[in-house]
Design an enzyme around this catalytic site. Sequence first.
Site, PDB file in Angstrom:
ATOM      1  N   TYR A 137       0.829  -1.214   0.000  1.00 33.44           N
ATOM      2  CA  TYR A 137       0.000   0.000   0.000  1.00 33.44           C
ATOM      3  C   TYR A 137       0.865   1.268   0.000  1.00 33.44           C
ATOM      4  O   TYR A 137       0.554   2.234  -0.697  1.00 33.44           O
ATOM      5  CB  TYR A 137      -0.953  -0.001   1.194  1.00 33.44           C
ATOM      6  CG  TYR A 137      -1.940  -1.146   1.169  1.00 33.44           C
ATOM      7  CD1 TYR A 137      -2.503  -1.576  -0.028  1.00 33.44           C
ATOM      8  CD2 TYR A 137      -2.314  -1.808   2.328  1.00 33.44           C
ATOM      9  CE1 TYR A 137      -3.399  -2.641  -0.070  1.00 33.44           C
ATOM     10  CE2 TYR A 137      -3.216  -2.867   2.305  1.00 33.44           C
ATOM     11  CZ  TYR A 137      -3.749  -3.279   1.103  1.00 33.44           C
ATOM     12  OH  TYR A 137      -4.635  -4.318   1.071  1.00 33.44           O
TER      13      TYR A 137
HETATM   14  C1  COA Z   1      -0.872  -8.206   0.957  1.00 32.17           C
HETATM   15  C2  COA Z   1      -0.755  -9.216  -0.166  1.00 32.17           C
HETATM   16  C3  COA Z   1      -2.056  -9.311  -0.908  1.00 32.17           C
HETATM   17  C4  COA Z   1       0.353  -8.764  -1.123  1.00 32.17           C
HETATM   18  O1  COA Z   1       0.487  -9.718  -2.177  1.00 32.17           O
HETATM   19  P1  COA Z   1       1.949 -10.233  -2.646  1.00 32.17           P
HETATM   20  O2  COA Z   1       1.748 -10.879  -3.939  1.00 32.17           O
HETATM   21  O3  COA Z   1       2.543 -10.999  -1.535  1.00 32.17           O
HETATM   22  O4  COA Z   1       2.754  -8.883  -2.675  1.00 32.17           O
HETATM   23  P2  COA Z   1       3.228  -7.914  -3.831  1.00 32.17           P
HETATM   24  O5  COA Z   1       2.448  -8.003  -5.076  1.00 32.17           O
HETATM   25  O6  COA Z   1       3.325  -6.603  -3.164  1.00 32.17           O
HETATM   26  O7  COA Z   1       4.639  -8.526  -4.076  1.00 32.17           O
HETATM   27  C5  COA Z   1       5.716  -7.747  -3.718  1.00 32.17           C
HETATM   28  C6  COA Z   1       6.801  -8.598  -3.181  1.00 32.17           C
HETATM   29  O8  COA Z   1       7.193  -9.471  -4.237  1.00 32.17           O
HETATM   30  C7  COA Z   1       8.504  -9.124  -4.653  1.00 32.17           C
HETATM   31  N1  COA Z   1       8.478  -9.234  -6.123  1.00 32.17           N
HETATM   32  C8  COA Z   1       9.039 -10.251  -6.775  1.00 32.17           C
HETATM   33  N2  COA Z   1       8.831 -10.126  -8.085  1.00 32.17           N
HETATM   34  C9  COA Z   1       8.082  -9.014  -8.267  1.00 32.17           C
HETATM   35  C10 COA Z   1       7.569  -8.370  -9.405  1.00 32.17           C
HETATM   36  N3  COA Z   1       7.747  -8.864 -10.618  1.00 32.17           N
HETATM   37  N4  COA Z   1       6.862  -7.229  -9.226  1.00 32.17           N
HETATM   38  C11 COA Z   1       6.666  -6.722  -7.984  1.00 32.17           C
HETATM   39  N5  COA Z   1       7.138  -7.300  -6.859  1.00 32.17           N
HETATM   40  C12 COA Z   1       7.863  -8.437  -7.006  1.00 32.17           C
HETATM   41  C13 COA Z   1       8.768  -7.758  -4.099  1.00 32.17           C
HETATM   42  O9  COA Z   1      10.138  -7.576  -3.846  1.00 32.17           O
HETATM   43  C14 COA Z   1       7.951  -7.771  -2.813  1.00 32.17           C
HETATM   44  O10 COA Z   1       8.613  -8.413  -1.762  1.00 32.17           O
HETATM   45  P3  COA Z   1       8.446  -7.908  -0.227  1.00 32.17           P
HETATM   46  O11 COA Z   1       6.994  -7.835   0.110  1.00 32.17           O
HETATM   47  O12 COA Z   1       9.140  -8.950   0.566  1.00 32.17           O
HETATM   48  O13 COA Z   1       9.055  -6.555  -0.150  1.00 32.17           O
HETATM   49  C15 COA Z   1      -0.386 -10.619   0.377  1.00 32.17           C
HETATM   50  O14 COA Z   1       0.896 -10.553   0.956  1.00 32.17           O
HETATM   51  C16 COA Z   1      -1.376 -11.151   1.393  1.00 32.17           C
HETATM   52  O15 COA Z   1      -2.364 -11.770   1.003  1.00 32.17           O
HETATM   53  N6  COA Z   1      -1.097 -10.949   2.689  1.00 32.17           N
HETATM   54  C17 COA Z   1      -1.916 -11.480   3.752  1.00 32.17           C
HETATM   55  C18 COA Z   1      -3.314 -10.955   3.719  1.00 32.17           C
HETATM   56  C19 COA Z   1      -3.352  -9.450   3.845  1.00 32.17           C
HETATM   57  O16 COA Z   1      -2.700  -8.853   4.705  1.00 32.17           O
HETATM   58  N7  COA Z   1      -4.174  -8.836   2.999  1.00 32.17           N
HETATM   59  C20 COA Z   1      -4.403  -7.430   3.034  1.00 32.17           C
HETATM   60  C21 COA Z   1      -5.366  -7.159   4.115  1.00 32.17           C
HETATM   61  S1  COA Z   1      -5.961  -5.511   3.987  1.00 32.17           S
END
Ligand code: COA
Length: 209
Positions: A166
């Site tokens: 975010y």
């Molecule tokens: C929050 C959530 C949806 C994010 O989804 P995600 O796929 O894990 O995260 P992102 O799309 O931001 O991926 C970014 C991460 O991937 C990495 N990455 C790898 N390849 C990537 C690419 N091609 N593009 C972007 N990021 C990449 C980034 O470095 C980053 O790593 P970091 O988070 O360790 O810094 C997920 O982590 C989740 O479901 N969390 C638990 C539930 C939650 O909290 N939901 C939100 C409640 S409001």
Amino acid sequence: MSTDPNRYVAKPILFDLTPADFRAHLPALLSIYVTAMRYPRGTEHHRAPMWSEHAGRSGWKAVAAALPDAPGTPVGIAYGYRGNPHQWWNQQVRTGMRHVGLPSDRIDEILDDYFELTELHVHPEAQGHGIGEALLRRLLHDRTERTVLLSTPEVPEEDNRAWRLYRRAGFEDVVRRFVFTGDARAFAVLGRRLPLDPDPSSGRSEVPR
Ligand SMILES: CC(C)(COP(=O)(O)OP(=O)(O)OC[C@H]1O[C@@H](n2cnc3c(N)ncnc32)[C@H](O)[C@@H]1OP(=O)(O)O)[C@@H](O)C(=O)NCCC(=O)NCCS
């Protein structure tokens, strides 16, 4: 799910869901949610009627992600709808804004024309490859509302993937440490104007934006 760490580097497939698709996939989508949020098993049964009702709301949109080797098995879900003053979340957030002393004209301006990002979850085995950001971008790219608002649990130092995503996407504080009625946890309400900024990493990314 496979635990092969290389599996998720492959380009995910992102697809919009109709309300009928969404309801048909509800058990799988709720399973992602319960696993990602580490909620107790059984939570999905309470949430199912609510998610199903949300799919009938004005301005509702949902996007799912799957992996190419299992296109029928979603690994991520994002959805939301247009906010309006009759909704519980809107009323709660309005109260929170009043408590932190936001002037009423500012509150009206923020809550007048927004998209509520209601849920965004990626299965833990598929996290960390940009799928969450790709879902967020696809969900928001054609929205006509002035702003997007969401609530997310407070965590120390904003140190989890949701917070990092975010903040990277430009979301700013609207209300911090807000306690919704019926939930003991503290949440942050975050928001930003739409449209989202162009993705700075689009050149390097393996996933569709
Ligand atoms: C929050 C959530 C949806 C994010 O989804 P995600 O796929 O894990 O995260 P992102 O799309 O931001 O991926 C970014 C991460 O991937 C990495 N990455 C790898 N390849 C990537 C690419 N091609 N593009 C972007 N990021 C990449 C980034 O470095 C980053 O790593 P970091 O988070 O360790 O810094 C997920 O982590 C989740 O479901 N969390 C638990 C539930 C939650 O909290 N939901 C939100 C409640 S409001």
